[in-house]
Design an enzyme around this catalytic site. Structure first.
Site, short mmCIF file in Angstrom:
data_model
loop_
_atom_site.label_atom_id
_atom_site.label_comp_id
_atom_site.label_asym_id
_atom_site.label_seq_id
_atom_site.Cartn_x
_atom_site.Cartn_y
_atom_site.Cartn_z
N ARG A 121 0.81 -1.22 0.00
CA ARG A 121 0.00 0.00 0.00
C ARG A 121 0.84 1.28 0.00
O ARG A 121 0.37 2.34 0.38
CB ARG A 121 -1.00 -0.01 1.16
CG ARG A 121 -2.03 -1.13 1.06
CD ARG A 121 -3.22 -0.87 1.96
NE ARG A 121 -4.23 -1.91 1.78
CZ ARG A 121 -4.35 -2.98 2.54
NH1 ARG A 121 -3.51 -3.15 3.56
NH2 ARG A 121 -5.28 -3.87 2.32
N LYS A 143 3.74 11.56 -11.55
CA LYS A 143 2.93 10.73 -12.44
C LYS A 143 3.67 9.41 -12.69
O LYS A 143 4.79 9.41 -13.17
CB LYS A 143 2.68 11.44 -13.77
CG LYS A 143 1.55 12.45 -13.74
CD LYS A 143 1.24 12.94 -15.15
CE LYS A 143 0.04 13.85 -15.16
NZ LYS A 143 -0.28 14.32 -16.54
N GLU A 185 11.05 17.94 -24.85
CA GLU A 185 10.35 18.34 -23.63
C GLU A 185 10.88 19.66 -23.08
O GLU A 185 10.16 20.39 -22.40
CB GLU A 185 10.47 17.24 -22.58
CG GLU A 185 9.80 15.91 -22.95
CD GLU A 185 8.28 15.91 -22.74
OE1 GLU A 185 7.73 16.96 -22.36
OE2 GLU A 185 7.66 14.86 -22.97
N LYS A 227 8.28 23.08 -14.25
CA LYS A 227 7.39 21.96 -13.93
C LYS A 227 7.04 21.94 -12.45
O LYS A 227 5.89 21.68 -12.08
CB LYS A 227 8.02 20.62 -14.33
CG LYS A 227 7.05 19.47 -14.07
CD LYS A 227 7.33 18.22 -14.85
CE LYS A 227 6.17 17.24 -14.72
NZ LYS A 227 6.43 15.98 -15.44
N GLU A 237 -3.86 17.40 -11.62
CA GLU A 237 -4.46 17.79 -12.90
C GLU A 237 -5.97 17.91 -12.81
O GLU A 237 -6.70 17.52 -13.72
CB GLU A 237 -4.06 16.78 -13.99
CG GLU A 237 -3.97 17.38 -15.38
CD GLU A 237 -3.35 16.43 -16.39
OE1 GLU A 237 -4.05 16.03 -17.31
OE2 GLU A 237 -2.17 16.08 -16.23
N ARG A 242 -2.04 22.02 -14.85
CA ARG A 242 -1.08 20.95 -15.15
C ARG A 242 -1.34 20.32 -16.52
O ARG A 242 -0.41 19.81 -17.16
CB ARG A 242 -1.11 19.87 -14.05
CG ARG A 242 -0.05 18.81 -14.28
CD ARG A 242 0.22 17.94 -13.07
NE ARG A 242 1.29 17.00 -13.37
CZ ARG A 242 1.87 16.19 -12.49
NH1 ARG A 242 1.49 16.22 -11.22
NH2 ARG A 242 2.84 15.37 -12.86
N ASN A 246 0.73 18.69 -21.11
CA ASN A 246 0.44 17.69 -22.14
C ASN A 246 0.49 18.27 -23.55
O ASN A 246 0.07 17.60 -24.50
CB ASN A 246 -0.95 17.08 -21.89
CG ASN A 246 -1.01 16.30 -20.59
OD1 ASN A 246 -0.10 15.53 -20.28
ND2 ASN A 246 -2.06 16.50 -19.83
N HIS A 249 1.07 16.06 -26.55
CA HIS A 249 0.97 14.66 -26.15
C HIS A 249 -0.26 13.95 -26.72
O HIS A 249 -0.18 12.75 -27.01
CB HIS A 249 0.98 14.55 -24.62
CG HIS A 249 2.33 14.75 -24.01
ND1 HIS A 249 3.03 15.93 -24.13
CD2 HIS A 249 3.12 13.92 -23.29
CE1 HIS A 249 4.19 15.81 -23.51
NE2 HIS A 249 4.27 14.61 -22.99
N HIS A 253 0.78 10.84 -28.59
CA HIS A 253 0.43 9.49 -28.16
C HIS A 253 -0.25 8.71 -29.29
O HIS A 253 -0.08 7.48 -29.41
CB HIS A 253 -0.49 9.54 -26.93
CG HIS A 253 0.24 9.86 -25.67
ND1 HIS A 253 -0.40 10.18 -24.50
CD2 HIS A 253 1.56 9.90 -25.37
CE1 HIS A 253 0.48 10.42 -23.55
NE2 HIS A 253 1.69 10.25 -24.06
N HIS A 267 9.36 8.48 -27.52
CA HIS A 267 8.32 9.32 -26.92
C HIS A 267 8.57 10.81 -27.19
O HIS A 267 7.66 11.54 -27.62
CB HIS A 267 8.26 9.08 -25.41
CG HIS A 267 7.31 10.00 -24.71
ND1 HIS A 267 5.94 9.97 -24.91
CD2 HIS A 267 7.53 11.00 -23.82
CE1 HIS A 267 5.36 10.91 -24.17
NE2 HIS A 267 6.31 11.55 -23.51
#
Length: 368
Positions: A121, A143, A185, A227, A237, A242, A246, A249, A253, A267
């Site tokens: 956990r 993330k 980036e 960032k 987000e 935030r 993206n 992206h 993606h 990527h």
């Protein structure tokens, strides 16, 4: 050494930036440990260069460790990779108070972070990013995720690291292609809300890729600070703050999905093409000037990054690419928020445009 902070109240953590930090990392890790023991997770490429120096630095502070070495590449960031890693951590007797070290690029950081969010956990982890992309983006912000058949990063959690240690010297062993992918980036932070930084990138990007240490340090520190500021304002987000990270992206993606999340398109390369597409789509909708869109594409081309579908090696019709975008995890109420722009450094979030409009635009892009 430069130190920045991600300000999240009780869960705030430092980001350390400095050449050679891996060789002195023990002194920064030791104060975090409840017992003088840690576990290192890395991949075969990174292990060849940095596992021994990192282990030596830990031993200098009397910290014992075990290591788990995975195969490099996106295929490792999977259910199977997660199962192998969590089984190993449990077998090593990981405790909730332990700190696992993620030594590598974005794949290792994402996988280790997610594993640490769920094992017993939740236990702690430390990011030691060794690629430019991980140093300026994925190692900061919490993330974590794995890829599944439906898409990239579809299964994951927000789980902040306890510490990020960035050693720009590790970039010396990175191939030019990987450096350029990470540089995409860096450019992103200028395109989001800092036109002056994008201009700096235009002036210094090639020097950065050629090995200029001052340019690399500047790019890393500026990107991380940007960032950290955005994450502190909108950690999960839940607002549109935030989401600006993206930029490129959603399109990117889709390109990654079409190329099978393979080495055909890294990527960062997909993000580069995605940012160019986002600017051209914005121009097509009358939101920004064609000159700004052309300026973005021109800089990407100069540094050898994809700037359209052809240079990304993608030959698919608009409907196919839009279908990939429909599976994006950011879909809300059946609508996909897109990060578009009113000009360089003026990005914003909108769900005004349906995927049918996007598909028609992408069909046009196939004939550029």
């Amino acid at each position: 050494m430069e130190q920045l902070t991600v300000d999240l109240g009780a869960r705030s953590y430092p980001i350390l930036i400095g050449d050679g930090l891996i060789r002195s990392i023990g002194e920064h890790v030791a104060p975090l440990l409840k017992r003088p023991r840690t576990m290192i997770v890395t991949d075969t490429h990174v292990a060849d260069h940095y596992l021994v120096p990192l282990g030596t630095a830990l031993a200098m502070e009397n910290i014992s460790f075990s290591s788990f070495v995975l195969e490099p590449g996106e295929a490792t960031k999977s259910w199977a990779g997660l199962a192998r890693l969590t089984d190993w951590l449990i077998g090593e007797g990981v405790e909730r108070s332990d700190h696992v070290i993620a030594l590598g690029g974005g794949v290792i950081g994402d996988l280790v972070g997610f594993a640490c969010s769920i094992v017993k956990r939740g236990c702690h982890f430390i990011q030691v990013p060794t690629t430019l992309l991980a140093q300026v983006d994925s190692s900061v912000g919490g993330k974590t995720a794995i890829n599944v058949a439906a898409g990239k990063n579809m299964i994951g959690a927000f789980h902040q690291p306890a510490l990020v240690v960035i050693d720009p010297a590790t970039l010396a062993t990175l191939p030019r292609r990987d450096l350029a992918a990470g540089y995409a980036e860096v450019i992103k932070y200028g395109l989001i809300d800092d036109a002056d930084f994008f201009a700096w990138c235009e002036a210094h990007g090639e020097a950065l890729l050629a090995g200029d240490s001052a340019a690399r340090h500047k790019a890393i520190a500026h990107s991380v600070a940007a960032k950290a500021r955005i994450v502190a304002a909108d950690e999960r987000e839940t607002q549109d703050i935030r989401a600006l990270l993206n930029l490129g992206h959603s399109f990117g993606h889709a390109l990654e999905a079409e190329t099978g999340y393979s080495d055909r398109l890294l990527h960062g390369e997909a993000v580069a093409a995605g940012m160019a597409l986002a600017h051209r789509f914005s121009a097509a909708q009358g939101l920004c000037s064609a000159a700004d869109a052309d300026r973005v594409a021109a800089h990407l081309a100069v540094v050898g990054l994809p700037h359209d579908l052809a240079s990304a090696g993608v030959d698919a019709d608009g409907a196919t690419l839009a279908a990939h975008m429909a599976h994006d995890k950011k879909v809300r109420g059946g609508k996909l928020p897109l990060i578009l722009t009113r000009g360089i450094g003026r990005s914003f979030v909108t769900d005004e445009f349906g995927l049918d409009v996007v598909a028609a635009f992408l069909d046009g892009e196939q004939h550029r």
